[in-house]
Structure formats: C-alpha cells, structure tokens
Design a protein around this motif. Sequence first.
Motif, mmCIF file in Angstrom:
data_model
loop_
_atom_site.group_PDB
_atom_site.id
_atom_site.type_symbol
_atom_site.label_atom_id
_atom_site.label_comp_id
_atom_site.label_asym_id
_atom_site.label_seq_id
_atom_site.Cartn_x
_atom_site.Cartn_y
_atom_site.Cartn_z
ATOM 1 N N VAL A 131 41.613 8.207 10.622
ATOM 2 C CA VAL A 131 41.296 9.204 9.440
ATOM 3 C C VAL A 131 39.687 9.674 9.164
ATOM 4 N N ASP A 132 38.989 8.873 9.714
ATOM 5 C CA ASP A 132 37.891 9.403 9.634
ATOM 6 C C ASP A 132 37.350 10.633 10.719
ATOM 7 N N ARG A 133 38.196 10.286 11.894
ATOM 8 C CA ARG A 133 38.200 11.718 12.876
ATOM 9 C C ARG A 133 38.845 12.921 12.294
ATOM 10 N N LEU A 134 39.854 12.577 11.560
ATOM 11 C CA LEU A 134 40.643 13.765 10.707
ATOM 12 C C LEU A 134 39.747 14.448 9.906
ATOM 13 N N ILE A 135 39.096 13.720 8.924
ATOM 14 C CA ILE A 135 37.989 14.265 7.919
ATOM 15 C C ILE A 135 36.891 14.935 8.680
ATOM 16 N N ASP A 136 36.337 14.307 9.767
ATOM 17 C CA ASP A 136 35.340 14.922 10.414
ATOM 18 C C ASP A 136 35.679 16.101 11.109
ATOM 19 N N GLY A 137 36.791 16.381 11.571
ATOM 20 C CA GLY A 137 37.353 17.361 12.297
ATOM 21 C C GLY A 137 37.510 18.514 11.358
ATOM 22 N N LEU A 138 38.066 18.091 9.906
ATOM 23 C CA LEU A 138 38.310 19.233 8.793
ATOM 24 C C LEU A 138 36.843 19.836 8.485
ATOM 25 N N MET A 181 50.973 -0.979 8.668
ATOM 26 C CA MET A 181 50.377 0.301 8.453
ATOM 27 C C MET A 181 51.137 0.966 9.045
ATOM 28 N N SER A 182 51.318 2.164 8.564
ATOM 29 C CA SER A 182 52.299 3.396 9.047
ATOM 30 C C SER A 182 51.709 4.287 10.166
ATOM 31 N N ILE A 183 52.653 5.097 10.721
ATOM 32 C CA ILE A 183 51.806 6.211 11.340
ATOM 33 C C ILE A 183 52.070 7.549 10.565
ATOM 34 N N VAL A 184 50.974 8.117 10.461
ATOM 35 C CA VAL A 184 50.974 9.320 9.870
ATOM 36 C C VAL A 184 50.636 10.454 10.643
ATOM 37 N N LYS A 185 51.511 11.664 10.332
ATOM 38 C CA LYS A 185 51.260 12.670 11.246
ATOM 39 C C LYS A 185 50.562 13.609 10.479
ATOM 40 N N ALA A 186 49.538 14.502 11.135
ATOM 41 C CA ALA A 186 48.453 15.307 10.344
ATOM 42 C C ALA A 186 48.717 16.734 10.989
ATOM 43 N N TYR A 187 48.687 17.595 9.880
ATOM 44 C CA TYR A 187 48.651 18.979 10.443
ATOM 45 C C TYR A 187 47.536 19.916 9.846
ATOM 46 N N TYR A 188 46.806 20.502 10.834
ATOM 47 C CA TYR A 188 45.811 21.729 9.940
ATOM 48 C C TYR A 188 45.615 22.919 10.731
ATOM 49 N N LYS A 189 45.941 22.894 12.078
ATOM 50 C CA LYS A 189 45.811 23.901 12.994
ATOM 51 C C LYS A 189 47.260 24.411 13.434
ATOM 52 N N HIS A 190 47.477 25.622 13.743
ATOM 53 C CA HIS A 190 48.924 26.126 14.353
ATOM 54 C C HIS A 190 49.486 25.373 15.247
ATOM 55 N N GLU A 191 48.371 24.909 16.126
ATOM 56 C CA GLU A 191 48.911 24.025 17.582
ATOM 57 C C GLU A 191 49.503 22.760 17.002
ATOM 58 N N HIS A 192 48.977 22.299 15.836
ATOM 59 C CA HIS A 192 49.692 21.010 15.369
ATOM 60 C C HIS A 192 51.171 20.968 15.165
ATOM 61 N N ILE A 229 37.777 10.588 -1.164
ATOM 62 C CA ILE A 229 38.657 11.056 -0.161
ATOM 63 C C ILE A 229 39.207 10.281 0.861
ATOM 64 N N ARG A 230 38.118 9.940 1.650
ATOM 65 C CA ARG A 230 38.337 9.003 2.808
ATOM 66 C C ARG A 230 39.181 7.864 2.593
ATOM 67 N N GLU A 231 38.784 7.335 1.534
ATOM 68 C CA GLU A 231 39.440 5.835 0.931
ATOM 69 C C GLU A 231 40.909 5.968 0.622
ATOM 70 N N ALA A 232 40.998 7.261 -0.199
ATOM 71 C CA ALA A 232 42.441 7.539 -0.402
ATOM 72 C C ALA A 232 43.224 7.852 0.566
ATOM 73 N N VAL A 233 42.849 8.512 1.706
ATOM 74 C CA VAL A 233 43.632 8.751 2.909
ATOM 75 C C VAL A 233 43.891 7.499 3.637
ATOM 76 N N LYS A 234 42.935 6.690 3.680
ATOM 77 C CA LYS A 234 43.131 5.137 4.372
ATOM 78 C C LYS A 234 44.070 4.416 3.733
ATOM 79 N N GLU A 235 44.086 4.637 2.319
ATOM 80 C CA GLU A 235 45.231 3.804 1.580
ATOM 81 C C GLU A 235 46.407 4.444 1.909
ATOM 82 N N PHE A 236 46.589 5.683 2.041
ATOM 83 C CA PHE A 236 47.997 6.292 2.483
ATOM 84 C C PHE A 236 48.489 5.919 3.448
ATOM 85 N N LEU A 237 47.376 5.697 4.429
ATOM 86 C CA LEU A 237 47.825 5.233 5.808
ATOM 87 C C LEU A 237 48.332 3.778 5.740
#
Length: 142
Positions: A25-32, A1-12, A117-125
Amino acid sequence: MSIVKAYYKHEHDAEPLRLETAADVDRLIDGLLAEDYEHSVAALYVEGQINAAGAPDHELLVAINNEDGDVGALRYMGGGGNYFSRGQAGGDKEVTYYYTGSDREFPADAELPLPQIREAVKEFLDTSERPTVVEWQDEVTS
C-alpha cells in the motif's frame, strides 16, 4: 487479508499492481505521488469479489494530490451506494483528480491528510470492505 488489484496507468490493464501487505500500500501511494497529475487516481478491486455479471461488485478510488503531496481523497462504490470521504471543506468547487487522463471529480470537502488515506487503504486490504477509519458522505447526484 485479501489481495487487491490496483490500476492507475494504462499498462495496468494487462498487469495490475498486486497489493498484499501494508508495505505494498505504501509503495502504491508513493508511486502515485511520483506520477504526474494525469495519473493521480488508482482504482482498487479485491481479487475474486465479483457480481453475477462477472464484474467487480465494488471499487475504491484512491486520489492523491501529487502536486501538494499532503492530501488525497477516497471514493467507494459498492454495497448499494457511492460514497466520498469527508474531510475539511477546501472551498466551494469540486476537486478534480485524473484517472489515466480522465477527470474524476470529488466534493470540495473530500480531501483528507495523506496518513489517513494510507490507513484507509490498508484497512481496505485487511477487510475487503469500505474503510471505517474515515468519515463518509453519500454521493450527491443532480
């Protein structure tokens, strides 16, 4: 499993979210889902996966319709191509999401159910590659 960096706010820009587990991943999607529509897209990059110029050699955009909350869309850039997820046709117009306030257009048929969408992002991870759990279409340029 890799580490993925996610950005969706300027502070990221200074401190990206780190995704290391399916729960992240679930926290990211819930955050969005909790954000306003101006922050409805996250850009994801696998840590350390860069090209000769030192820039990421890929990008997975994860768009979440946080007004309806039950659909989203994906765009993958890498491996010599640009691809959008293919879902059900929703109309003739492109669908617009926003990445830190800037338009990101997706084809009308790019939207998928949120669980997919959740399943796809988890596969990417898990794989660090374009997810296979969704159907893809080539980006059309005019």
